[in-house]
Write an enzyme that holds these catalytic residues in place. Structure first.
Site, PDB file in Angstrom:
ATOM      1  N   ASN A  95       5.171 -16.128   0.049  1.00 49.84           N
ATOM      2  CA  ASN A  95       5.405 -14.868   0.606  1.00 49.84           C
ATOM      3  C   ASN A  95       5.307 -14.886   2.144  1.00 49.84           C
ATOM      4  O   ASN A  95       4.606 -15.731   2.795  1.00 49.84           O
ATOM      5  CB  ASN A  95       4.431 -13.975   0.083  1.00 49.84           C
ATOM      6  N   GLY A  96       6.282 -14.139   2.815  1.00 48.17           N
ATOM      7  CA  GLY A  96       5.941 -13.852   4.162  1.00 48.17           C
ATOM      8  C   GLY A  96       7.369 -14.316   5.062  1.00 48.17           C
ATOM      9  O   GLY A  96       8.108 -15.185   4.803  1.00 48.17           O
ATOM     10  N   VAL A 150       0.829  -1.392  -0.071  1.00 47.74           N
ATOM     11  CA  VAL A 150       0.073   0.072   0.028  1.00 47.74           C
ATOM     12  C   VAL A 150       0.919   1.210  -0.211  1.00 47.74           C
ATOM     13  O   VAL A 150       1.909   1.388   0.778  1.00 47.74           O
ATOM     14  CB  VAL A 150      -1.197   0.004   1.313  1.00 47.74           C
ATOM     15  N   CYS A 200      -6.014  -9.411   1.774  1.00 47.87           N
ATOM     16  CA  CYS A 200      -5.991  -8.300   2.589  1.00 47.87           C
ATOM     17  C   CYS A 200      -6.720  -8.402   3.806  1.00 47.87           C
ATOM     18  O   CYS A 200      -8.001  -8.541   3.559  1.00 47.87           O
ATOM     19  CB  CYS A 200      -6.467  -6.865   1.499  1.00 47.87           C
TER      20      CYS A 200
END
Length: 349
Positions: free
Chosen positions: A202-203, A22, A103
């Site tokens: 991802n992460g 974002v 999200c």
């Protein structure tokens, strides 16, 4: 570099990817990380309905140029028509679109976006299917998800996504309720084995070593970094902290592209978080204008932007509804409320 996203992911080596963040994974930042071994970049999440309906939203949310690739445009959508129309608008200027199904923010969940879609596999299927039927390969249609406590439901969801014609899946291996806890590697492995299409992990990636270990352990095709690459844009090239060459590159990029002060400064705050001593960091982090930032960097590090012939020389294309214009005079980046954001709340999936 090849712009065939699936081809890149199917290469038998780790594919390094910048996450959708974002306000932060805008054109300028994408230009920066591409100089440091990042192979694929995502835009921040864009609301598909606003993008379709509003020229102002298009002007603010999507800016690119001829060097900005491979590029995936991520949308939040819950209506197939919005997702299809948004995808068709960006298709000439990107390499694929991604549906945000991860999200966890309250507003997104309330509006039926992001992780709210994890409980609506048929809607996800329809969203993917409609775009896939309208835009041919090699343009990609992908989905970014989080995991659920019930792993069987996520396996079924991934298989539904695959059967709908998705090109690949990105898995943020945390539940919507999790924030900075360790990722669920075992669930990620199960999901990797449940589909044949490429998968991105991802992460928790804070270094190149983290990325390589996640790649090896998950057996995914690529690894995506978010907070780690924001703090250190040179992460994928093996630097443990942001090198001064990266700060210099940021100064050069933002001197040749119109960039609002909050975006310019906040990226530097993140980049210098582990570089500046505590006393100097307290001074730098509260500077209020670009001149004072540039003066600080020149006095402390001897860095200053290289001179350019034009403030627009690196912008080849700004998406606008009425016409394609070179170097829009209007600001193309949002500057809403950045000072109130904490790092853990920046990411959309």
């Amino acid at each position: 570099m090849s712009r065939d996203i699936v081809g890149i992911l199917e290469d038998p080596k780790i594919t390094k990817i910048c996450a959708p963040m974002v306000r932060y994974s805008k054109l300028q930042f994408r230009a920066l990380v591409r100089r440091y071994d990042c192979e694929i970049c995502f835009t921040p999440m864009i609301l598909a309905d606003s993008f379709v309906q509003s020229s102002k939203a298009r002007d603010n949310e999507f800016t690119t140029n001829s060097e900005d690739g491979p590029l995936i445009v991520q949308f939040a959508a819950n209506k197939p028509q919005d997702f299809v129309q948004a995808a068709e608008m960006v298709a000439p200027y990107s390499n694929g679109v991604d549906l945000n199904c991860g999200c966890p923010q309250r507003w997104a969940m309330k509006e039926g976006y992001g992780a709210n879609l994890l409980s609506k596999p048929q809607l996800i299927k329809d969203l993917i299917y409609q775009v896939r039927n309208r835009i041919p390969n090699p343009f990609t249609v992908s989905v970014k998800i989080r995991i659920l406590k019930d792993i069987k439901k996520v396996v079924q969801l991934c298989q539904t996504i695959e059967n709908a014609g998705a090109s690949f899946i990105t898995v943020h291996a945390r539940t919507p309720e999790m924030r900075n806890e360790p990722i669920d590697l075992e669930s990620l492995k199960i999901l990797r084995d449940s589909v044949k299409i490429p998968m991105i992990a991802n992460g928790g990636v804070k270094s190149l070593e983290d990325a390589e270990l996640l790649y090896q352990e998950s057996r995914c095709n690529g690894v995506m970094a978010a907070g780690g690459i924001l703090t250190n844009p040179a992460l994928f090239s093996g630097h443990s902290n942001t090198p001064l060459s990266c700060v210099q590159d940021w100064l050069d990029i933002t001197s040749s592209m119109s960039t609002n002060f909050l975006t310019f400064h906040h990226h530097l705050v993140f980049m210098l978080e582990k570089v500046l001593p505590k006393k100097e960091k307290k001074v730098f982090n509260v500077l209020q204008d670009k001149d004072s930032v540039l003066t600080f960097l020149e006095d402390y590090y001897g860095l200053r932007p290289k001179e350019t012939n034009s403030s627009c020389e690196k912008i080849d294309f700004v998406f606008q509804s009425a016409a394609n214009k070179r170097c829009s005079k209007s600001e193309t980046l949002n500057n809403d409320g950045l000072s109130n954001l904490f790092l853990e709340n920046l990411f959309v999936s």
